[in-house]
Design an enzyme around this catalytic site. Structure first.
Site, PDB file in Angstrom:
ATOM      1  N   ASP A 378       0.888  -1.157   0.000  1.00 54.86           N
ATOM      2  CA  ASP A 378       0.000   0.000   0.000  1.00 54.86           C
ATOM      3  C   ASP A 378       0.933   1.215   0.000  1.00 54.86           C
ATOM      4  O   ASP A 378       1.924   1.242   0.722  1.00 54.86           O
ATOM      5  CB  ASP A 378      -0.858  -0.016   1.272  1.00 54.86           C
ATOM      6  CG  ASP A 378      -1.753   1.198   1.355  1.00 54.86           C
ATOM      7  OD1 ASP A 378      -2.474   1.451   0.380  1.00 54.86           O
ATOM      8  OD2 ASP A 378      -1.712   1.898   2.377  1.00 54.86           O
ATOM      9  N   LYS A 379       0.635   2.219  -0.821  1.00 54.74           N
ATOM     10  CA  LYS A 379       1.565   3.347  -0.946  1.00 54.74           C
ATOM     11  C   LYS A 379       1.632   4.191   0.322  1.00 54.74           C
ATOM     12  O   LYS A 379       2.682   4.370   0.920  1.00 54.74           O
ATOM     13  CB  LYS A 379       1.170   4.248  -2.130  1.00 54.74           C
ATOM     14  CG  LYS A 379       2.095   5.476  -2.268  1.00 54.74           C
ATOM     15  CD  LYS A 379       1.632   6.419  -3.349  1.00 54.74           C
ATOM     16  CE  LYS A 379       0.538   7.342  -2.883  1.00 54.74           C
ATOM     17  NZ  LYS A 379       0.969   8.414  -1.966  1.00 54.74           N
ATOM     18  N   THR A 380       0.457   4.701   0.740  1.00 58.27           N
ATOM     19  CA  THR A 380       0.436   5.711   1.799  1.00 58.27           C
ATOM     20  C   THR A 380       0.801   5.122   3.154  1.00 58.27           C
ATOM     21  O   THR A 380       0.159   4.187   3.617  1.00 58.27           O
ATOM     22  CB  THR A 380      -0.964   6.345   1.871  1.00 58.27           C
ATOM     23  OG1 THR A 380      -1.317   6.762   0.562  1.00 58.27           O
ATOM     24  CG2 THR A 380      -0.982   7.525   2.818  1.00 58.27           C
ATOM     25  N   THR A 527      -2.906   1.988  -4.369  1.00 57.94           N
ATOM     26  CA  THR A 527      -3.160   3.254  -3.676  1.00 57.94           C
ATOM     27  C   THR A 527      -4.524   3.818  -4.046  1.00 57.94           C
ATOM     28  O   THR A 527      -5.042   3.550  -5.129  1.00 57.94           O
ATOM     29  CB  THR A 527      -2.054   4.284  -4.009  1.00 57.94           C
ATOM     30  OG1 THR A 527      -2.350   5.512  -3.366  1.00 57.94           O
ATOM     31  CG2 THR A 527      -1.948   4.537  -5.508  1.00 57.94           C
ATOM     32  N   GLY A 528      -5.076   4.596  -3.131  1.00 53.86           N
ATOM     33  CA  GLY A 528      -6.318   5.311  -3.409  1.00 53.86           C
ATOM     34  C   GLY A 528      -6.043   6.609  -4.146  1.00 53.86           C
ATOM     35  O   GLY A 528      -6.957   7.274  -4.639  1.00 53.86           O
ATOM     36  N   LYS A 555      -9.607  -3.136  -2.397  1.00 55.24           N
ATOM     37  CA  LYS A 555      -8.214  -3.567  -2.214  1.00 55.24           C
ATOM     38  C   LYS A 555      -8.109  -5.082  -2.097  1.00 55.24           C
ATOM     39  O   LYS A 555      -7.217  -5.701  -2.673  1.00 55.24           O
ATOM     40  CB  LYS A 555      -7.590  -2.900  -0.982  1.00 55.24           C
ATOM     41  CG  LYS A 555      -7.230  -1.441  -1.229  1.00 55.24           C
ATOM     42  CD  LYS A 555      -6.427  -0.860  -0.086  1.00 55.24           C
ATOM     43  CE  LYS A 555      -6.065   0.593  -0.395  1.00 55.24           C
ATOM     44  NZ  LYS A 555      -5.297   1.207   0.681  1.00 55.24           N
ATOM     45  N   ASP A 574      -1.054  -0.419   6.272  1.00 59.21           N
ATOM     46  CA  ASP A 574      -1.085   0.111   7.646  1.00 59.21           C
ATOM     47  C   ASP A 574      -2.410   0.724   8.044  1.00 59.21           C
ATOM     48  O   ASP A 574      -2.560   1.180   9.175  1.00 59.21           O
ATOM     49  CB  ASP A 574       0.014   1.168   7.815  1.00 59.21           C
ATOM     50  CG  ASP A 574      -0.359   2.489   7.155  1.00 59.21           C
ATOM     51  OD1 ASP A 574      -1.095   2.453   6.149  1.00 59.21           O
ATOM     52  OD2 ASP A 574       0.062   3.550   7.638  1.00 59.21           O
ATOM     53  N   ASP A 578      -6.897  -1.178   4.820  1.00 61.95           N
ATOM     54  CA  ASP A 578      -6.063  -2.298   4.388  1.00 61.95           C
ATOM     55  C   ASP A 578      -6.462  -3.610   5.062  1.00 61.95           C
ATOM     56  O   ASP A 578      -6.013  -4.673   4.648  1.00 61.95           O
ATOM     57  CB  ASP A 578      -4.583  -2.023   4.724  1.00 61.95           C
ATOM     58  CG  ASP A 578      -4.051  -0.786   4.029  1.00 61.95           C
ATOM     59  OD1 ASP A 578      -4.562  -0.480   2.939  1.00 61.95           O
ATOM     60  OD2 ASP A 578      -3.158  -0.124   4.571  1.00 61.95           O
TER      61      ASP A 578
END
Length: 700
Positions: A378-380, A527-528, A555, A574, A578
């Site tokens: 997950d990016k963020t 990512t969103g 996701k 995180d 997720d």
């Protein structure tokens, strides 16, 4: 249905989950307990182990076979002959109880495993010892000491195993905790505090600055920058105005709102995420454990060997020898070492991992990690820091970077907004002298204004420039294309420069991606955020594949899509959003700085936010699996060798394995297994060490 409270819905899931887990664990090496009871089981096995250890000492010490084996004389008093039998019955009935009930569950589930194998051996040892003590069977068949040692070693193995399996709190509890404890409902102009579960569709609720939205709703008054990161994963706050929808659990960061409830309880987006987590947790296949598979094979091997032994000795016309040999085979076949082989490795591996900042919650996840082919980040908050940071400063002609940053920091010094914190943080990092400011004011969606050393300094976005009829700086277009926030700094209405604010990429992320590539794993990012933002990060890190603009509920579907392509997937995330994906993945890895929900849904938790720790998990998985296999070969190899000898395969050449020698070999095999597991302690699992090793290997 509509009026179910959040609590009811949570309890339903909890019950469903417990029921499911109870069924799944039923025939599986633990006497049929569900995960929720692990804490109780740790205490139960610990207590039972210590009690049985105390009882076993006199059983072994007063056993005639053990005395003869070690070479000491027992006193002649008649009562000494009954110490081992009497206490041996206690050991079997009390200490053996968890294994016997586990064996019943395995028989019911038609999946013979470790419990049935242990129960078979302790029951045969008990019955033959009892028969020998009562004079009904040959004195050679008195195995009280062997029974006592077997029960004590198996209890130790299960205590270690239970301790390593002890679970943390439920993901569903943590999800429910996102909602505020009480909501402020507007009734006839008055504000009344109520529980979120008491809200109904159509109620108008006041959400104060910094407060969480208690139910899915539509904004009817006011506008605010909403922090939706815990539900969407989107790092930037999102502007919500009259007519826009807001989701339960999101936070109004800068100003208050009045919202009209559109969904409560079961119907909210948060409840939907709860359902996804519950479903994914309950449907995740529980791969059969290595030791259970080995035990199942050994069970049939021992049973087959015992039947063949009995038949052969009977056909040779030696019924006494048939009984002695058959019982010896069944007792020797019980795996002392096998009972410790896996739990010891798991225990040492989890302890080593914890020292390296990796917390293993589900040992099946640890076993699976070595076979993972795709790592989905997950990016963020995972590859990036999850909070805005000033990544570039573009000064206007006649000004420099430090001056622009110092003026912006002065104007923003009284603001609590995340962008303000990013600016003041950047000035602090450069050790700039920030002048003091007065007359601070903030205007939602426009920016902030303050008086700095007699000049009016304003910092803001495009609306601020519109007010002054100014154009953006030349690089602003590129910055926008990369998904960054562009803030302009004006002094007395004149532009002095612009700041690029974006979610900062962690410095360790590039190394983590390179090391994963060196291991032959593909790296995927989800990512969103909008595609331009995602593509910019992916290009910088060298990521293989990108899924952008993904809604939280989708996701887990992306994880499932990768699995349908035939890949084993590890998901690293995180946020609350997720949690379903973490539960869906073959291995869910939560970055420990994230939310409790993510942590509760994952099998592995990284205490640090360093993405290189994923390599530590892969390395630990490989090392512990290798040790498990070595230990299983040692443990099972002893059985494959000792059982035919105990059966009397070499009787024609005059060699029959004495029970005492079999017992010594058994103990030796247990010692070898224990020492081999200790070698895991040499592993250096610090993230930088793990990543460094793989990168060096790739270069060489």
């Amino acid at each position: 249905m509509e009026h179910h409270s959040q609590l009811d819905e949570h309890q339903e899931h909890q019950e469903h989950q417990e029921h499911q887990e109870h069924q799944e664990d039923g025939g599986h090496g633990h006497g049929g307990h569900g995960h929720g009871d692990h804490g109780d089981h740790v205490a139960q096995f610990r207590r039972l182990f210590w009690i049985m250890l105390v009882v076993a000492v006199p059983v072994v010490a007063f056993s005639p076979m053990f005395a003869g084996l070690v070479g000491y004389e027992l006193p002649d008093a008649g009562w000494t002959g009954w110490i081992s039998p009497v206490l041996g019955v206690v050991v079997y009935a009390w200490g053996g109880q968890p294994f016997l009930t586990g064996a019943v569950d395995e028989i019911r589930g038609r999946s013979p495993g470790m419990m049935l194998l242990i129960s078979l051996a302790i029951t045969v040892a008990f019955l033959s010892s009892l028969g020998a003590s009562l004079g009904l069977l040959h004195h050679e068949l008195e195995f009280w000491w062997e029974l006592a040692l077997l029960v004590v070693i198996m209890l130790l193995g299960h205590w270690i195993e239970m301790r390593s399996l002890a679970q943390t709190t439920s993901a569903l509890d943590s999800l429910a905790a996102l909602l505020p404890d009480e909501a402020e409902r507007v009734e006839d102009g008055e504000v009344v505090r109520v529980a979120p579960s008491d809200l109904a569709v159509g109620d108008v609720v006041l959400v104060r600055p910094g407060g969480a939205v208690p139910a899915d709703a539509r904004v009817v008054e006011g506008a605010a920058a909403m922090d939706e990161s815990m539900v969407t994963g989107e790092s930037r706050t999102v502007r919500r105005e009259v007519g826009d929808t807001v989701v339960a659990g999101t936070v109004a960061t800068d100003s208050g709102l009045r919202v009209e409830v559109t969904a409560t309880g079961d119907e909210t987006a948060l409840a939907g995420i709860q359902r996804l987590v519950a479903d994914a947790q309950s449907s995740s296949s529980r791969a059969q454990r290595l030791a259970d598979r080995a035990a199942a094979w050994l069970f049939w091997f021992a049973l087959g060997a015992a039947i063949v032994t009995a038949l052969v000795w009977m056909l040779l016309g030696m019924p006494d020898a048939a009984v002695v040999r058959t019982i010896t085979v069944l007792v020797i076949a019980c795996p002392h070492a096998l009972g410790l082989a896996i739990p010891l490795v798991v225990s040492i591996a989890t302890e080593r991992a914890a020292r390296g900042g990796v917390l293993v919650k589900d040992r099946l996840a640890l076993e699976s990690m070595r076979t993972v082919e795709a790592v989905l980040f997950d990016k963020t908050g995972t590859l990036t820091r999850g909070e805005p940071a000033v990544t570039a400063v573009e000064p206007a002609q006649g000004h420099d970077v430090d001056e622009v940053l110092a003026l912006a920091a002065a104007a923003e010094s009284d603001s609590e907004h995340p962008l303000a914190r990013a600016i003041t943080g950047a000035a602090g990092a450069r050790a700039l002298q920030v002048p003091s400011s007065t007359g601070f004011s903030s205007s939602p969606a426009v920016g902030v204004t303050a008086s700095v050393e007699g000049r009016q300094v304003r910092v803001g976005g495009p609306y601020l420039l519109d007010e002054h009829d100014l154009q953006e700086v030349a690089v602003a277009e590129d910055w926008h294309a990369e998904g960054a926030t562009v803030l302009h700094v004006l002094v007395d209405g004149e532009p002095v420069g612009a700041l690029r604010v974006a979610d900062e990429i962690r410095p360790e992320s590039r190394e983590a991606v390179d090391a994963l590539h060196a291991l032959g794993r593909s790296v995927v990012m989800i990512t969103g955020d909008a595609r331009p933002v995602a593509e910019a990060v992916a290009a910088e890190l060298g990521i293989d594949r990108v899924f952008a603009g993904v809604r939280p509920e989708d996701k887990s579907a992306i994880v499932a899509q990768l699995q349908q392509e035939g890949r084993k997937v590890a998901f690293v995330g995180d946020g609350v959003n997720d949690a379903p994906a973490l539960a869906q993945a073959d291995v869910g890895i939560a970055i420990g700085a994230g939310t409790d929900v993510a942590i509760a849904s994952a099998g592995v938790i990284l205490a640090s936010s360093d993405p290189r720790s994923v390599l530590s998990v892969i390395e630990l998985s490989r090392a512990s699996y290798a040790k498990m296999k070595q230990n299983l070969w040692w443990a099972a190899g002893y059985n494959l060798l000792a059982v035919p000898l105990a059966a009397g395969v070499l009787a024609p050449v005059g060699f029959v394995l004495p029970m005492s020698v079999g017992a010594i070999l058994m103990s030796l095999s247990t010692v070898v297994v224990a020492l081999n597991a200790q070698l895991l302690r040499r592993l250096d699992l610090r993230p930088e060490a793990s990543a460094g090793r793989h990168l060096e290997a790739a270069v060489s």
